[in-house]
Write an enzyme that holds these catalytic residues in place. Structure first.
Site, PDB file in Angstrom:
ATOM      1  N   ASP A   1     -31.060  65.126  -1.004  1.00  0.00           N
ATOM      2  CA  ASP A   1     -30.291  64.670   0.165  1.00  0.00           C
ATOM      3  C   ASP A   1     -29.083  63.966  -0.038  1.00  0.00           C
ATOM      4  O   ASP A   1     -28.942  62.813   0.557  1.00  0.00           O
ATOM      5  CB  ASP A   1     -31.490  64.018   0.952  1.00  0.00           C
TER       6      ASP A   1
ATOM      7  N   ASP B   1     -31.872  56.283  -1.744  1.00  0.00           N
ATOM      8  CA  ASP B   1     -32.810  57.130  -0.948  1.00  0.00           C
ATOM      9  C   ASP B   1     -33.252  58.284  -1.641  1.00  0.00           C
ATOM     10  O   ASP B   1     -32.669  59.369  -1.460  1.00  0.00           O
ATOM     11  CB  ASP B   1     -31.984  57.357   0.457  1.00  0.00           C
TER      12      ASP B   1
ATOM     13  N   LYS C   1     -25.646  62.699   0.710  1.00  0.00           N
ATOM     14  CA  LYS C   1     -24.442  62.462   1.613  1.00  0.00           C
ATOM     15  C   LYS C   1     -24.006  61.164   1.597  1.00  0.00           C
ATOM     16  O   LYS C   1     -24.658  60.151   1.148  1.00  0.00           O
ATOM     17  CB  LYS C   1     -25.253  62.707   2.973  1.00  0.00           C
TER      18      LYS C   1
ATOM     19  N   ASN D   1     -26.195  58.193   2.050  1.00  0.00           N
ATOM     20  CA  ASN D   1     -27.078  57.770   1.034  1.00  0.00           C
ATOM     21  C   ASN D   1     -26.275  57.317  -0.023  1.00  0.00           C
ATOM     22  O   ASN D   1     -26.967  57.177  -1.351  1.00  0.00           O
ATOM     23  CB  ASN D   1     -27.902  58.764   0.539  1.00  0.00           C
TER      24      ASN D   1
ATOM     25  N   THR E   1     -29.817  67.362   4.560  1.00  0.00           N
ATOM     26  CA  THR E   1     -29.343  67.144   6.005  1.00  0.00           C
ATOM     27  C   THR E   1     -28.552  68.296   6.354  1.00  0.00           C
ATOM     28  O   THR E   1     -27.796  68.819   5.450  1.00  0.00           O
ATOM     29  CB  THR E   1     -28.458  65.917   5.728  1.00  0.00           C
TER      30      THR E   1
END
Length: 460
Positions: free
Chosen positions: A147, A165, A149, A152, A187
């Site tokens: 994840d 995260d 991005k 994060n 995401t």
């Protein structure tokens, strides 16, 4: 701290004050809020260091069926020690809450910074260097983020990047017999096309794709794949339909094309990224020597306060040293991923150090650093490293914490399992019903937390 939050934090009623978590951390203002957690800024009362305290509701986890996720997140964050990854200091818990005490990133999210305008190539490259160093390190430790991005990616007070995260992360033991992961997560705008295909995917390859989207955003100031209609956006991702901004240099254009290759088999790898012409500019090769990034394999600075030069633990240190105690049995499986084991012995710290020195000499290992309260032992060709620290638990007992890293060696000998661990188990103190040196009131307080300090004695 607001009154509405005061009941969320356990305090040490006899000695602590309102807003002090377990007598160790002052809890400040709320800095973030999600579906399952709230994040507060805090301060370590012993050192004055700023920390982030993530508070998770056990009830919400139970309702959402996310107990396994939180176990895995704790196990993963305990495993990772890298300058570009947010550090987890400790995990505490009550019957209703779980508290992640983490490194505080003063600079906030990278997303906030880039949303104000695109970066120049030099700044984009600087952050991409740090991102790839962190992601490569994770992959070398069998961890896949899944994840990645800008939301994060945090920034510290020096505006250096910190990956955070790991709630959706996967470990190598989740890979199915076909060699792939299959859980659909991530995401939408950053998800790789093979995830959308629902036929399984390589965790490292989808992280590289997400890194490509992040680099595109840093350089362009907008997403490569975006549409108000989610299905239309997914079709663009699956087909690899994107346009690179005209201001992009030829070298960066080539790298972005390889990062956002819809074919995972031909997509650029971390190793290839490190040797890319655009990426190499200003890159410190030390950032890619992932096997040397074991900061958890360093002996800490000598800040002991015991009469014999050995650190003395208080009741809260004892509690926080026991995953079983703190987490009320919720995270027992997490320990199998952790490279930390703890033992309690009646031997003195000096005697343990002396014995481990003899053992190192017999096994042709090197004592890289030695203190009265611990030592670091290294093997040849970086195939073994171990740090042993000792803390005074009571007047009679010492807690030994051993952190080890071991790779396959030519002899195939398992130094930890065959030599070191048997010795530590041999000198293990056999616990009684109560802990020697702790008063009746303290033992009573521990019983009220629905567990036993027997979990402290050994945490394999």
């Amino acid at each position: 701290m607001a009154d509405s939050d005061a009941g969320e934090f356990p305090t040490e009623n006899h000695r602590g004050s309102a807003g002090v978590l377990f007598g160790k951390y002052e809890v400040g203002k709320l800095v973030g809020c999600g579906a399952f957690a709230k994040v507060y800024r805090g301060r370590d009362t012993r050192t004055g260091q700023s920390v982030a305290i993530k508070v998770v509701s056990k009830q919400r986890l139970q309702k959402g069926g996310l107990n396994a996720n939180i176990k895995r997140e704790i196990a993963i964050m305990h495993r990772l020690r890298h300058s570009s990854i947010v550090r987890l200091f400790e995990v505490l818990a009550t019957k209703s809450k779980i508290f992640f005490v983490m490194e505080f990133a003063k600079g906030g999210e990278l997303f906030t910074k880039v949303s104000k305008g695109r970066f120049c190539e030099d700044l984009s490259r600087r952050y991409f260097h740090q991102l790839i160093s962190a992601v490569g390190y994770c992959h070398s430790r069998g961890v896949f983020h899944r994840d990645l991005k800008p939301e994060n990616l945090l920034l510290d007070d020096k505006l250096d990047l910190k990956v955070t995260d790991f709630g959706l992360s996967a470990l190598t033991d989740q890979i199915r017999p076909d060699g792939l992961l299959h859980t659909l997560c991530g995401t939408p705008a950053y998800v790789a096309p093979e995830v959308l295909a629902k036929k399984g995917y390589d965790g490292a390859q989808i992280d590289v794709w997400s890194c490509g989207v992040i680099l595109f955003v840093l350089n362009a100031g907008y997403l490569p794949f975006n549409d108000h209609n989610l299905m239309v956006m997914y079709r663009k991702i699956y087909k690899g339909e994107f346009r690179i901004p005209k201001w992009t240099s030829p070298d960066l254009r080539r790298l972005l094309t390889r990062l956002l290759d819809t074919n995972p088999q031909s997509r650029i790898t971390i190793e290839e990224i490190i040797h890319d012409q655009w990426f190499k500019q200003g890159y410190d090769d030390k950032m890619s020597k992932f096997h040397l990034e074991d900061s958890d394999m360093k002996l800490p600075a000598n800040d002991v306060d015991g009469e014999m030069g050995v650190r003395r633990m208080n009741a809260f240190d004892i509690i926080s040293g026991s995953p079983g105690f703190n987490l009320c049995g919720l995270f027992g499986d997490a320990r199998k991923y952790d490279r930390v084991e703890r033992f309690v012995t009646a031997w003195t710290a000096e005697r343990v150090v002396e014995k481990l020195e003899e053992m190192a000499a017999a096994e042709n290992l090197t004592v890289a650093k030695k203190e009265s309260w611990g030592l670091k032992i290294e093997g040849q060709n970086d195939n073994f490293a171990m740090v042993v620290e000792m803390n005074q638990l009571t007047d009679e007992l010492v807690m030994i914490e051993a952190r080890k890293r071991q790779r396959d060696c030519a002899s195939g000998r398992d130094l930890w399992s065959n030599t070191v661990r048997p010795f530590l188990e041999e000198i293990l103190h056999k616990p009684e019903e109560t802990i020697p040196g702790l008063g009746t009131d303290q033992n009573q307080n521990q019983e009220e937390s629905s567990s036993s300090l027997r979990d402290v004695y050994t945490t394999p």
